[in-house]
Design an enzyme around this catalytic site. Structure first.
Site, PDB file in Angstrom:
ATOM      1  N   HIS A   1      97.509 -88.194 -49.958  1.00 40.47           N
ATOM      2  CA  HIS A   1      96.351 -87.340 -50.231  1.00 40.47           C
ATOM      3  C   HIS A   1      96.416 -86.169 -49.249  1.00 40.47           C
ATOM      4  CE1 HIS A   1      92.078 -86.175 -50.229  1.00 40.47           C
ATOM      5  NE2 HIS A   1      91.931 -86.869 -51.334  1.00 40.47           N
TER       6      HIS A   1
ATOM      7  N   ASP B   1      96.273 -94.947 -44.326  1.00 40.88           N
ATOM      8  CA  ASP B   1      95.097 -94.357 -44.963  1.00 40.88           C
ATOM      9  C   ASP B   1      94.567 -95.396 -45.942  1.00 40.88           C
ATOM     10  OD1 ASP B   1      93.265 -93.055 -46.507  1.00 40.88           O
ATOM     11  OD2 ASP B   1      94.569 -91.377 -47.064  1.00 40.88           O
TER      12      ASP B   1
ATOM     13  N   GLN C   1      91.737 -96.022 -50.380  1.00 40.34           N
ATOM     14  CA  GLN C   1      91.741 -96.637 -51.718  1.00 40.34           C
ATOM     15  C   GLN C   1      91.897 -98.146 -51.671  1.00 40.34           C
ATOM     16  OE1 GLN C   1      90.951 -95.226 -54.487  1.00 40.34           O
ATOM     17  NE2 GLN C   1      90.861 -93.141 -53.704  1.00 40.34           N
TER      18      GLN C   1
ATOM     19  N   LYS D   1      83.604 -94.867 -50.837  1.00 42.54           N
ATOM     20  CA  LYS D   1      84.518 -95.516 -51.785  1.00 42.54           C
ATOM     21  C   LYS D   1      84.362 -97.031 -51.728  1.00 42.54           C
ATOM     22  CE  LYS D   1      88.002 -91.887 -51.373  1.00 42.54           C
ATOM     23  NZ  LYS D   1      87.817 -91.050 -52.555  1.00 42.54           N
TER      24      LYS D   1
ATOM     25  N   CYS E   1      94.196 -84.195 -55.335  1.00 44.50           N
ATOM     26  CA  CYS E   1      94.488 -83.857 -53.930  1.00 44.50           C
ATOM     27  C   CYS E   1      95.830 -84.429 -53.499  1.00 44.50           C
ATOM     28  CB  CYS E   1      93.389 -84.340 -52.983  1.00 44.50           C
ATOM     29  SG  CYS E   1      91.789 -83.624 -53.335  1.00 44.50           S
TER      30      CYS E   1
HETATM   31  N1  PMP Z   1      92.836 -90.476 -48.689  1.00 40.23           N
HETATM   32  C1  PMP Z   1      92.813 -90.972 -49.930  1.00 40.23           C
HETATM   33  C2  PMP Z   1      93.946 -91.842 -50.395  1.00 40.23           C
HETATM   34  C3  PMP Z   1      91.752 -90.686 -50.781  1.00 40.23           C
HETATM   35  O1  PMP Z   1      91.746 -91.176 -52.029  1.00 40.23           O
HETATM   36  C4  PMP Z   1      90.697 -89.869 -50.313  1.00 40.23           C
HETATM   37  C5  PMP Z   1      89.518 -89.517 -51.206  1.00 40.23           C
HETATM   38  N2  PMP Z   1      89.887 -89.085 -52.481  1.00 40.23           N
HETATM   39  C6  PMP Z   1      90.753 -89.397 -49.001  1.00 40.23           C
HETATM   40  C7  PMP Z   1      91.835 -89.722 -48.217  1.00 40.23           C
HETATM   41  C8  PMP Z   1      89.681 -88.534 -48.430  1.00 40.23           C
HETATM   42  O2  PMP Z   1      88.476 -89.215 -48.376  1.00 40.23           O
HETATM   43  P1  PMP Z   1      87.113 -88.423 -48.054  1.00 40.23           P
HETATM   44  O3  PMP Z   1      87.041 -87.296 -49.024  1.00 40.23           O
HETATM   45  O4  PMP Z   1      86.064 -89.447 -48.268  1.00 40.23           O
HETATM   46  O5  PMP Z   1      87.201 -87.962 -46.649  1.00 40.23           O
END
Ligand code: PMP
Length: 413
Positions: free
Chosen positions: A124, A201, A204, A227, A371
């Protein structure tokens, strides 16, 4: 392990108590972006603000003490959820992005030009851009693990990517695009051979039940509350105590200091060293309530239930493609090594169009690059459409998805 019934779970989520629009039920399949909140979590946030609202840490009056106790109780709950050795290994942040920027800045400050950080092409942007920013100011070298054809981080490439100069391997625990679960054991093994640290990270992964950071063998773990059925505006970076103790602060301000003079400042111990300013207090309390709520679930039974729904989606997509390759799953083809997140590409159709057409059926999907532009580029795609499941999803949601897709494909052909 009992059979899981999503109906009583669904009943706990106020969002499902009303139709999306008159005559159109909500089929929420965008859980990888944000999961819904059960009433108990909303109530916990409200109760905090109604009965304990005060700033934490510095106050000595009763409300301030109650607020601090509630905030620290949430830290302890998250520590247990992650099997952290100590609650003080939990740093509250604004979310996973905040946690990853903290890691890139504070762990990054321990690195020097020529040191290497290994990421993957699946990351991401939140676990890529902060490291690029570090590279640009410090001369750290970034190296990348590729993805396998099935959308996993390719641990087969560790041998040629990790070197004696590698100081950190920072990869996603679960891909937000493909749903593929990373082989963390291979990552930690490779890191240990060269004395490197491992950051995962977990954004998910945390929606699918407790995590054991000690068994995983990582050093840093990032997550977001929204999440995992909690409020947004809060997340955390877990770090091994001995590592956090070596890391300098990232943000300066109140609450992170020991002493301040006009000339210099000495810093508090972790986690407070990394929590400058007023933290998201009620949100952290809400996260604690979300963890309590998650702990009421039989995660094995939930996984079996969501696995069956995922299998239906995979089969439905294959049937819709009619074997002519018009619909292509981007990720693992079966249930092995994945969470219930399914990305797919439809030949000749933009994911945004698919999402819009499905929205007419009440189906909430996500379409685009998620992203993860470098991964999309490596697949030769501008984006995918993604369906992501949570315990309140049921066969009706999958029916709505597959019927809506059939309708959309007919209109698009
Ligand atoms: N890493 C991953 C794998 C994600 O899916 C996301 C959220 N889509 C993020 C980081 C970022 O999370 P946040 O927008 O809650 O900071």
């Amino acid at each position: 392990m009992g059979k899981f019934d999503p109906a009583p779970v669904r009943a706990q989520f106020p969002i499902f108590s009303a139709p999306l629009r008159p005559g159109v039920a909500l089929h929420y399949l965008d859980n990888a972006a944000t999961s819904q909140m059960p009433a108990v979590v909303m109530d916990a946030v409200r109760a905090h603000d109604a009965t304990r609202r005060a700033n934490v840490k510095r106050g000595v009056h009763t409300l301030a003490e109650r607020a601090t106790d509630a905030f620290e109780a949430a830290r302890a709950k998250l520590a247990r959820f992650l099997n952290a050795a100590d609650p003080d290994e939990i740093v509250f942040t604004s979310g996973a992005t905040g946690a990853l920027n903290l890691a890139a800045n504070s762990f990054g400050a321990l690195l020097k030009a020529g040191d290497e950080v290994v990421l993957s092409v699946l990351e991401h942007h939140s676990n890529l851009v902060p490291w690029q920013m570090l590279r640009d100011r410090s001369g750290v070298v970034l190296r990348f693990l590729p993805a396998t054809a099935e959308g996993h981080v390719d641990v087969g490439a560790l041998g040629r990517t990790v070197t004696q100069r590698t100081k950190l391997i920072a990869v996603t625990h679960v891909s937000n695009v493909t749903g593929a679960i990373t082989d963390v054991a291979a990552i930690t093994r490779a890191a240990r051979e060269v004395g490197a640290r491992v950051l995962l990270d977990g954004s998910q992964r945390v929606s699918h039940g407790p995590v054991d950071v000690q068994t995983l063998g990582c050093d840093l773990y990032a997550l977001s509350s929204h999440k995992m059925f909690g409020p947004n505006g809060v997340g955390a970076l877990w770090g091994k105590a001995e590592l956090l103790a070596q890391m300098p602060p990232f943000l300066g301000g109140g609450e992170m200091i020991r002493t301040v003079t006009l000339d210099r400042t000495t810093y508090a111990k972790p986690p407070h060293r990394f929590e400058a300013g007023t933290p998201p207090i009620a949100q952290a309390v809400g996260l604690g309530a979300a963890i309590d709520w998650m702990n009421t679930l039989d995660h094995g039974a939930v996984a079996t239930h969501l696995g069956a729904l995922t299998q239906r989606i995979l089969k439905g997509l294959a049937d819709l493609g009619g074997g002519n390759g018009r619909v292509r799953v981007v990720g693992p083809p079966g249930l092995h090594g994945r969470v219930p997140v399914v990305s797919f590409a439809v030949d000749g159709a933009h994911p945004h169009d698919i999402c819009q057409m499905l929205d007419a059926h009440g189906v909430a999907l996500r379409g685009g690059h998620h992203c993860a532009q470098p991964f999309m580029e490596s697949c030769g795609l501008g984006g995918t459409t993604r369906a992501s499941l949570a315990p309140y999803n049921d066969d009706g949601d999958v029916d709505a998805l597959l019927n809506g897709l059939e309708d959309a494909l007919a209109k698009l052909s």
